[in-house]
Motif scaffolding. Structure first.
Motif, PDB file in Angstrom:
ATOM      1  N   ASP A  16      32.586  15.691   6.439  1.00  0.00           N
ATOM      2  CA  ASP A  16      32.626  14.305   6.024  1.00  0.00           C
ATOM      3  C   ASP A  16      33.162  13.486   7.186  1.00  0.00           C
ATOM      4  N   LYS A  17      33.476  12.277   6.907  1.00  0.00           N
ATOM      5  CA  LYS A  17      33.802  11.375   8.009  1.00  0.00           C
ATOM      6  C   LYS A  17      35.073  11.770   8.765  1.00  0.00           C
ATOM      7  N   TRP A  18      36.023  12.390   8.093  1.00  0.00           N
ATOM      8  CA  TRP A  18      37.333  12.550   8.706  1.00  0.00           C
ATOM      9  C   TRP A  18      37.860  13.976   8.820  1.00  0.00           C
ATOM     10  N   SER A  19      37.342  14.915   8.056  1.00  0.00           N
ATOM     11  CA  SER A  19      37.969  16.233   7.961  1.00  0.00           C
ATOM     12  C   SER A  19      38.121  16.934   9.299  1.00  0.00           C
ATOM     13  N   LEU A  20      37.038  17.018  10.058  1.00  0.00           N
ATOM     14  CA  LEU A  20      37.120  17.711  11.340  1.00  0.00           C
ATOM     15  C   LEU A  20      38.144  17.057  12.248  1.00  0.00           C
ATOM     16  N   LEU A  21      38.156  15.747  12.207  1.00  0.00           N
ATOM     17  CA  LEU A  21      39.077  15.013  13.070  1.00  0.00           C
ATOM     18  C   LEU A  21      40.531  15.279  12.678  1.00  0.00           C
ATOM     19  N   VAL A  22      40.780  15.384  11.389  1.00  0.00           N
ATOM     20  CA  VAL A  22      42.145  15.661  10.927  1.00  0.00           C
ATOM     21  C   VAL A  22      42.560  17.067  11.339  1.00  0.00           C
ATOM     22  N   ILE A  23      41.675  18.032  11.143  1.00  0.00           N
ATOM     23  CA  ILE A  23      42.000  19.400  11.539  1.00  0.00           C
ATOM     24  C   ILE A  23      42.252  19.462  13.046  1.00  0.00           C
ATOM     25  N   TYR A  24      41.370  18.846  13.773  1.00  0.00           N
ATOM     26  CA  TYR A  24      41.530  18.827  15.232  1.00  0.00           C
ATOM     27  C   TYR A  24      42.847  18.180  15.642  1.00  0.00           C
ATOM     28  N   THR A  25      43.189  17.100  14.985  1.00  0.00           N
ATOM     29  CA  THR A  25      44.415  16.385  15.326  1.00  0.00           C
ATOM     30  C   THR A  25      45.655  17.196  14.976  1.00  0.00           C
ATOM     31  N   LEU A  26      45.613  17.865  13.836  1.00  0.00           N
ATOM     32  CA  LEU A  26      46.738  18.723  13.452  1.00  0.00           C
ATOM     33  C   LEU A  26      46.942  19.816  14.496  1.00  0.00           C
ATOM     34  N   ASP A  27      45.853  20.364  14.976  1.00  0.00           N
ATOM     35  CA  ASP A  27      45.948  21.426  15.979  1.00  0.00           C
ATOM     36  C   ASP A  27      46.442  20.872  17.312  1.00  0.00           C
ATOM     37  N   LYS A  28      45.891  19.759  17.688  1.00  0.00           N
ATOM     38  CA  LYS A  28      46.214  19.162  18.977  1.00  0.00           C
ATOM     39  C   LYS A  28      47.691  18.788  19.086  1.00  0.00           C
ATOM     40  N   ALA A  29      48.274  18.480  17.941  1.00  0.00           N
ATOM     41  CA  ALA A  29      49.677  18.070  17.941  1.00  0.00           C
ATOM     42  C   ALA A  29      50.566  19.165  18.538  1.00  0.00           C
ATOM     43  N   GLY A  30      50.143  20.410  18.406  1.00  0.00           N
ATOM     44  CA  GLY A  30      50.880  21.509  19.006  1.00  0.00           C
ATOM     45  C   GLY A  30      52.199  21.817  18.323  1.00  0.00           C
ATOM     46  N   LYS A  31      52.332  21.361  17.090  1.00  0.00           N
ATOM     47  CA  LYS A  31      53.553  21.667  16.338  1.00  0.00           C
ATOM     48  C   LYS A  31      53.207  22.491  15.112  1.00  0.00           C
ATOM     49  N   GLU A  32      54.247  22.996  14.503  1.00  0.00           N
ATOM     50  CA  GLU A  32      54.071  23.694  13.251  1.00  0.00           C
ATOM     51  C   GLU A  32      53.570  22.743  12.169  1.00  0.00           C
ATOM     52  N   ALA A  33      54.241  21.602  12.090  1.00  0.00           N
ATOM     53  CA  ALA A  33      53.933  20.683  11.008  1.00  0.00           C
ATOM     54  C   ALA A  33      53.939  19.247  11.514  1.00  0.00           C
ATOM     55  N   VAL A  34      53.149  18.437  10.859  1.00  0.00           N
ATOM     56  CA  VAL A  34      52.995  17.056  11.279  1.00  0.00           C
ATOM     57  C   VAL A  34      53.188  16.145  10.072  1.00  0.00           C
ATOM     58  N   ARG A  35      53.901  15.068  10.297  1.00  0.00           N
ATOM     59  CA  ARG A  35      54.145  14.140   9.193  1.00  0.00           C
ATOM     60  C   ARG A  35      52.948  13.222   8.973  1.00  0.00           C
ATOM     61  N   PHE A  36      52.904  12.693   7.766  1.00  0.00           N
ATOM     62  CA  PHE A  36      51.802  11.802   7.385  1.00  0.00           C
ATOM     63  C   PHE A  36      51.660  10.644   8.360  1.00  0.00           C
ATOM     64  N   LYS A  37      52.756   9.996   8.606  1.00  0.00           N
ATOM     65  CA  LYS A  37      52.737   8.816   9.477  1.00  0.00           C
ATOM     66  C   LYS A  37      52.235   9.143  10.879  1.00  0.00           C
ATOM     67  N   GLU A  38      52.623  10.307  11.339  1.00  0.00           N
ATOM     68  CA  GLU A  38      52.217  10.714  12.679  1.00  0.00           C
ATOM     69  C   GLU A  38      50.701  10.890  12.755  1.00  0.00           C
ATOM     70  N   LEU A  39      50.146  11.460  11.714  1.00  0.00           N
ATOM     71  CA  LEU A  39      48.701  11.613  11.666  1.00  0.00           C
ATOM     72  C   LEU A  39      48.022  10.248  11.709  1.00  0.00           C
ATOM     73  N   GLN A  40      48.574   9.331  10.973  1.00  0.00           N
ATOM     74  CA  GLN A  40      48.015   7.984  10.964  1.00  0.00           C
ATOM     75  C   GLN A  40      48.035   7.349  12.340  1.00  0.00           C
ATOM     76  N   ARG A  41      49.109   7.618  13.064  1.00  0.00           N
ATOM     77  CA  ARG A  41      49.198   7.065  14.419  1.00  0.00           C
ATOM     78  C   ARG A  41      48.144   7.668  15.326  1.00  0.00           C
ATOM     79  N   GLU A  42      47.903   8.958  15.144  1.00  0.00           N
ATOM     80  CA  GLU A  42      46.936   9.637  16.007  1.00  0.00           C
ATOM     81  C   GLU A  42      45.492   9.232  15.700  1.00  0.00           C
ATOM     82  N   ILE A  43      45.261   8.839  14.461  1.00  0.00           N
ATOM     83  CA  ILE A  43      43.907   8.425  14.043  1.00  0.00           C
ATOM     84  C   ILE A  43      44.022   7.003  13.515  1.00  0.00           C
ATOM     85  N   PRO A  44      44.135   6.054  14.418  1.00  0.00           N
ATOM     86  CA  PRO A  44      44.549   4.702  14.006  1.00  0.00           C
ATOM     87  C   PRO A  44      43.577   4.023  13.053  1.00  0.00           C
ATOM     88  N   ASP A  45      42.319   4.376  13.128  1.00  0.00           N
ATOM     89  CA  ASP A  45      41.388   3.624  12.292  1.00  0.00           C
ATOM     90  C   ASP A  45      41.015   4.324  10.996  1.00  0.00           C
TER      91      ASP A  45
END
Lengths: 124, 124
Positions: free
Chosen positions: A25-54
């Motif tokens: 769908d429009k966002w799933s791959l990007l979210v998975i990719y972003t979670l991985d790219k973060a290089g951390k165990e866990a990522v907060r909601f807000k942080e994800l929003q910052r990484e995918i601003p639109d």
DNA sequence: CGGAATCCCTGACGATACTG
DNA sequence: CAGTATCGTCAGGGATTCCG
């Protein structure tokens, strides 16, 4: 709040439709990719929003919930004030990631040529 | 007749959005996969329809045109009566195929587990 | 046979406002 | 902070009809 459909009606066992079409769908791959790219165990909601601003806040929520349903992501709520919620990729997601990254690499390599073809086709 | 959008507005260079998101609509992957699976050089329109029975004629046309625009597929019209039109994968498509097939294989391996997780999540 | 054109509708998605 | 709820839009997609 909605989530995407559970099964494809005509081909309930088709892996493309039931598994891949959901990831695509429009966002799933990007979210998975972003979670991985973060290089951390866990990522907060807000942080994800910052990484995918639109991405809208609603779609980020829905996408994460769907990914959670299919076992790609875990959601951990910490009982604090203000609340803290962290998302992490599951083992399943990590087995998928090499394929996704291969696709992304392929897309990068072929991007210029594809965009060029697309522009040409557009003018016709 | 419409085709999908040309570029993503906010991230015009994002390979995920501009290349992958386009491949990941409802039918594109399935059409590419079906063209490959046929094991022939070229496949006729009607034959594709038979292989993907629940795609509408319109969406098959639109999907093929978009794939053609991006250089995954060639379209050859033979000036006969009745008309014959054949579709074939391009070299570019063949470099993509291993990745797609890897994804499909992954989806097959993980299908049961994912569907199970999905069912559980659905009941909550 | 392989479309194009038209009509129509659902649901994906966004924007905004509100809440524990 | 991390959502939920509500509303509105519109583009993806189906069904049907017509055409060379």
């Amino acid at each position: 709040m909605y989530r995407t459909t559970i099964e494809d009606a005509v081909f309930p066992n088709c892996p493309i439709r039931n598994i891949l079409a959901r990831l695509c769908d429009k966002w799933s791959l990007l979210v998975i990719y972003t979670l991985d790219k973060a290089g951390k165990e866990a990522v907060r909601f807000k942080e994800l929003q910052r990484e995918i601003p639109d991405i809208s806040q609603k779609m980020l929520t829905v996408t994460l919930r769907t990914l959670e349903d299919d076992g790609y992501v875990t959601r951990t709520v910490y009982p604090e004030v203000p609340p803290r919620v962290e998302y992490a990729l599951t083992a399943r997601a990590y087995t998928l990631l090499p394929h996704v990254n291969a696709l992304i690499a392929w897309a990068l390599e072929n991007r210029d040529a594809i965009m060029e073809d697309r522009r040409k086709a557009c003018k016709k």
